[in-house]
Scaffold this motif. Structure first.
Motif, short mmCIF file in Angstrom:
data_model
loop_
_atom_site.label_atom_id
_atom_site.label_comp_id
_atom_site.label_asym_id
_atom_site.label_seq_id
_atom_site.Cartn_x
_atom_site.Cartn_y
_atom_site.Cartn_z
N ASP A 59 -19.11 -13.30 10.04
CA ASP A 59 -18.01 -12.38 10.17
C ASP A 59 -16.59 -12.95 10.16
O ASP A 59 -15.83 -12.45 9.73
N ASP A 60 -16.52 -14.25 10.94
CA ASP A 60 -15.44 -15.11 10.75
C ASP A 60 -14.98 -15.45 9.23
O ASP A 60 -13.61 -15.60 9.01
N ASP A 62 -13.65 -12.36 7.58
CA ASP A 62 -12.26 -11.76 8.30
C ASP A 62 -11.27 -12.76 8.17
O ASP A 62 -10.06 -12.59 8.82
N ARG A 91 -12.01 -18.19 17.63
CA ARG A 91 -13.06 -17.59 18.46
C ARG A 91 -13.44 -18.32 19.70
O ARG A 91 -13.65 -19.37 19.86
MG MG Z 1 -14.21 -10.30 13.04
#
Ligand code: MG
Ligand code: FPP
Length: 339
Positions: free
Chosen positions: A100-101, A104, A109
């Motif tokens: 996901d990182d 995005d 995080r």
């Molecule tokens: Mg994200």
């Protein structure tokens, strides 16, 4: 009075047991990911820092305890399969975060650098692959193909949710039903499975396992709404991860959907002009001010809160116990959290 004392003792007993069990889950997590290659170990150690609330393992264990808490033998409700399943779901969760990182383009995080920021996208994609592969490798050690298939079906759902989300990128007229279809898959599906499997592994009655699965689904949807609210109106310093990513990536979430459904043409145009700004020039403060003034933030919070109430209602189908009380506390915490 004796009943109350017993309940308080069980409440403390369960909290202590849960802490010890989560420690055991972390050990399985670390052992599973350990490699003879320092290059791999360093990355896995970094990812272990993203473990925070351990929501999925906690739910797997707690639903097992809740399923048996009215039974004199509740202390043995959670066994090896619970610990392995809890570690499997946490590894899957870590894999999704690492990927996901990348999607995005996030840099932060849990107040640490993301893998993509630290080592680049290629390493992050491969590390996510290493994690998901390890999750299924660990799950296979249970010798339970039925469980492997159910977890596989859930990771399929999770990926499908992400694909649906990317399909609606920069769709400024996305509707609520599509938003819910996305978050149910990408977030709630795994959380619900943790609750259901945790209960089933403890031998829960079918209606109890079903209620706990529904509890997890509702809690998971509320959790993602809160995550989406924080992305728009949270404080990066408090949340500990890159914020404002949803708009930068053209993802419209519930507060924005509520905004468009309640404002007049002028405010709509102003927001669309903000959204049309090139990447990196979106003005988060102006956008959050518009969202707050329109009442859209309040109304998205009300939706999350109503989902939490529905999740709590499911707990009435679970035998009353201290574990059930902890699940109730957890549901409330999902929408009051600020990180
Ligand atoms: Mg994200
Ligand atoms: C959080 O999104 C994302 C998810 C809950 C799912 C991500 C799933 C994938 C990227 C598919 C990869 C799947 C596997 C099985 C490896 P968010 O951006 O809203 O959350 P955030 O605020 O924590 O970044």
């Amino acid at each position: 009075m004796a009943g109350l004392i017993q309940k308080i003792e069980q409440y403390h007993g369960i909290r202590t047991l849960l802490e010890a069990e989560l420690e055991a889950v972390s050990t399985i997590f670390r052992r599973q990911l350990a490699s003879d290659l320092p290059a791999v170990n360093d990355l896995c150690r970094h990812v272990a820092r993203y473990q925070g609330k351990m929501l999925r393992p906690t739910l797997t264990l707690l639903c097992g305890l809740a399923a048996r808490a009215d039974d004199a033998e509740w202390t043995t409700a959670v066994g090896d399969s619970h610990r392995v399943l809890a570690a499997v779901t946490e590894i899957i969760h870590m894999a999704t975060l690492v990927h996901d990182d990348v999607l995005d383009e996030s840099e932060l995080r849990r107040n640490a650098a993301t893998v993509n920021h630290l080592r680049g996208n290629e390493t992050a994609v491969l590390l996510g692959d290493y994690l998901i592969s390890n999750a299924f490798h660990l799950c296979s050690s249970l010798g339970r193909p039925d469980i492997n298939r159910r977890i596989g079906a859930t990771t399929n759902e999770l990926c499908a949710g992400e694909l649906l989300q990317i399909h609606h990128r920069e769709d400024w007229s996305i509707d609520e039903a599509t938003y819910f279809a996305i978050i149910e898959r990408k977030t709630a599906s795994l959380i619900s499975l943790c609750c259901r499997l945790g209960a089933e592994e403890a031998g829960a009655a079918p209606e109890v396992a079903e209620a706990l699965g529904a509890y997890g689904r509702l809690l998971g949807i509320a959790f993602q709404i809160q995550d989406d609210l924080l992305d728009l109106v949270g404080e990066e310093r408090v949340v500990g991860k890159s914020l404002g990513r949803d708009l930068e990536k053209g993802k419209l979430t519930l507060p924005m959907i509520h905004f468009f459904s309640r404002v007049d043409a002028t405010e709509r145009l102003e927001m669309l002009e903000h959204l049309a700004q090139p990447n990196g020039t979106v003005q988060p403060l102006r956008i959050s001010a518009l969202l707050l003034a329109s009442g859209a933030v309040r109304s998205a919070r009300a939706t999350a809160s109503s989902l939490v109430e529905q999740a709590r209602d499911q707990l009435s189908l679970v035998p009353p116990s201290a574990a059930q009380q902890l699940l109730d506390d957890l549901a409330c915490a999902v929408i009051t959290r600020e990180f």
